[in-house]
Design a protein around this motif. Structure first.
Motif, PDB file in Angstrom:
ATOM      1  N   ARG A  50      40.635   8.861 -14.219  1.00 55.57           N
ATOM      2  CA  ARG A  50      41.323   7.702 -14.816  1.00 55.57           C
ATOM      3  C   ARG A  50      40.665   7.256 -16.120  1.00 55.57           C
ATOM      4  O   ARG A  50      41.026   6.221 -16.670  1.00 55.57           O
ATOM      5  N   GLY A  51      39.686   8.015 -16.577  1.00 56.58           N
ATOM      6  CA  GLY A  51      39.044   7.709 -17.848  1.00 56.58           C
ATOM      7  C   GLY A  51      38.196   6.450 -17.848  1.00 56.58           C
ATOM      8  O   GLY A  51      38.042   5.805 -18.882  1.00 56.58           O
ATOM      9  N   VAL A  52      37.608   6.118 -16.694  1.00 58.32           N
ATOM     10  CA  VAL A  52      36.771   4.918 -16.603  1.00 58.32           C
ATOM     11  C   VAL A  52      35.330   5.281 -16.936  1.00 58.32           C
ATOM     12  O   VAL A  52      34.722   6.109 -16.253  1.00 58.32           O
ATOM     13  N   PRO A  53      34.743   4.698 -17.965  1.00 62.32           N
ATOM     14  CA  PRO A  53      33.376   5.059 -18.352  1.00 62.32           C
ATOM     15  C   PRO A  53      32.346   4.562 -17.345  1.00 62.32           C
ATOM     16  O   PRO A  53      32.570   3.593 -16.619  1.00 62.32           O
ATOM     17  N   LEU A  54      31.215   5.244 -17.321  1.00 60.45           N
ATOM     18  CA  LEU A  54      30.100   4.815 -16.483  1.00 60.45           C
ATOM     19  C   LEU A  54      29.574   3.469 -16.978  1.00 60.45           C
ATOM     20  O   LEU A  54      29.500   3.233 -18.178  1.00 60.45           O
ATOM     21  N   ALA A  55      29.228   2.593 -16.045  1.00 62.47           N
ATOM     22  CA  ALA A  55      28.697   1.272 -16.397  1.00 62.47           C
ATOM     23  C   ALA A  55      27.353   1.057 -15.707  1.00 62.47           C
ATOM     24  O   ALA A  55      26.994   1.763 -14.770  1.00 62.47           O
ATOM     25  N   GLU A  56      26.607   0.064 -16.170  1.00 63.40           N
ATOM     26  CA  GLU A  56      25.302  -0.226 -15.577  1.00 63.40           C
ATOM     27  C   GLU A  56      25.417  -0.581 -14.109  1.00 63.40           C
ATOM     28  O   GLU A  56      24.490  -0.327 -13.323  1.00 63.40           O
ATOM     29  N   ASP A  57      26.548  -1.173 -13.703  1.00 66.61           N
ATOM     30  CA  ASP A  57      26.710  -1.617 -12.313  1.00 66.61           C
ATOM     31  C   ASP A  57      27.667  -0.735 -11.512  1.00 66.61           C
ATOM     32  O   ASP A  57      28.221  -1.168 -10.501  1.00 66.61           O
TER      33      ASP A  57
END
Length: 407
Positions: free
Chosen positions: A57-64
């Motif tokens: 779904r093209g969701v980038p990696l995040a800190e959380d």
């Protein structure tokens, strides 16, 4: 991180971590994402954030981002048991049958198949310490090696939704051990049985014990056995490696079993967590059992856990019968919940005497270096963990950036 230099790290060399992972793993599509947290004396000196938590779904990696940590659950479970040891409610040399009476006559495999096993008495009774260090004689079904692990598969012992911990322990009473306790090291459901003991002795469900004794005091708000509603948008996709070196979706975060509470609270592999949460756990360990005023274990207890408990002072290469292991290195023993480095030169990688660590099936990993006061957490989601040597590579990259050694 501006604190890197003051804490003895080269910022330029730490940046090698990002370039290496990007070029070697993210750009070629070998890993969906990679998050690395490097800390010293509790202060983060470097963070890597690469790739996407949900490439579909093209969701980038995040800190959380929330990850399946699988066997990085094991150290949590063992810490929980040691809090009960400190209270005098159980001892490491207790016979397991004292707490699980139906295991009193558990034998060692001699011949036969599930339903018609022949067994012989063990050379000695299984002790609690055998469960903690994987010398119990238990196994994992996925090893595909013996008639005993075939029985585990047939009975779906490791299925989180087949039965609860009570059912698992009752089923194991009818399956022989692979060897007499203490004779070998074999990666196994031992830590799930540790979770059962924690639950039974504390008189509360395992998730409640974790919350009260570890997660609550350490402010690990994103760690648990289920992905909550407020975490769903942060839950990563999990992939399996293809023979061609690519990725195949293994668990869709929007249709994952982790979205519902499991029947089996697996102390061996059931938790989800974030890098920041697990770093708090690791920092508690490097501090000798305390973090930000929350005392989980005493320093002596932690030192006991982080000592090599393999019989005769052996290492894993000498003791292991397992086809699956998070460690294949010489000079590495096993403590009470994690691998322990006791002969650094034999490992052939930079490390410290007394360093301890473990990882998870989806290639996640952490290590704790008490000598250097360094903690590292690595998160990604690729099964199996043996696909790439990134854990060893990461150790080299981190220690090559450490300019002021204390050990």
């Amino acid at each position: 991180m501006s604190k890197a230099k003051s804490l003895g790290f080269s910022r330029e060399r730490l940046q090698r971590i990002d370039r290496f992972i990007q070029d070697r793993y993210i750009a070629p599509g070998r890993l969906p994402c990679a998050q690395v947290l490097v800390a010293r004396k509790g202060e983060v000196v470097h963070q890597t954030l690469l790739g996407q938590q949900d490439p579909e779904r093209g969701v980038p990696l995040a800190e959380d981002t929330v990850f399946r940590i699988y066997s990085m659950t094991k150290p949590v479970t063992c810490v929980a048991l040691m809090t009960l040891v400190e209270e005098g409610l159980i001892a490491l040399d207790d016979p397991v049958a004292r707490h699980i009476p139906e295991w009193k006559n558990l034998g060692v495999f001699a011949a036969g198949l599930e339903g018609a096993f022949m067994s012989t008495p063990p050379a000695r009774p299984m002790q609690v310490v055998d469960l903690m260090r994987h010398t119990s004689g238990l196994t994992y079904g996925f090893q595909n090696r013996t008639n005993v692990d075939a029985a585990y598969r047939k009975l779906k012992l490791e299925d989180f939704d087949t039965g609860d911990l009570d059912a698992m322990v009752a089923t194991l009473a009818n399956i022989p051990l692979e060897f007499s306790p203490g004779e070998a090291w074999n990666y196994s459901v031992s830590t799930d049985v540790v979770g059962y003991l924690v639950q039974k002795i504390a008189g509360k469900p395992l998730d409640q014990v974790f919350q009260e004794r570890i997660f609550g005091p350490l402010n690990m708000a994103d760690t648990g056995f289920v992905v909550r509603e407020d975490q769903k948008a942060r839950f990563a996709a999990c992939y399996s490696a293809t023979p061609q070196g690519g990725l195949k979706l293994q668990d869709d975060p929007q249709a994952s079993p982790y979205l519902a509470a499991p029947k089996l609270l697996s102390g061996g592999g059931g938790l989800v967590s974030t890098a920041a949460d697990y770093l708090r756990f690791a920092n508690m360990l490097v501090n000798g059992g305390e973090l930000d005023g929350a005392r989980i274990l005493a320093p002596k207890t932690l030192r006991l856990m982080a000592s090599n408990h393999l019989p005769g002072g052996a290492d894993l290469t000498q003791m292991s019968r397992s086809l699956f292991s998070e460690s294949t290195n010489a000079g590495i023993g096993f403590g009470l919940g994690f691998a322990v480095v006791f002969d650094p030169p034999k490992t052939l990688i930079p490390c410290s005497q007394g360093e301890f660590y473990w990882g998870g099936m989806a290639s996640t990993a952490f290590w704790v270096d008490p000598a250097e006061k360094v903690t590292v957490v690595f998160m990604t989601q690729l099964i199996p963990s043996s696909t790439y040597p990134i854990r060893r590579e990461l150790r080299t990259l981190v220690y090559s950036a450490l300019m002021e050694s204390q050990a």
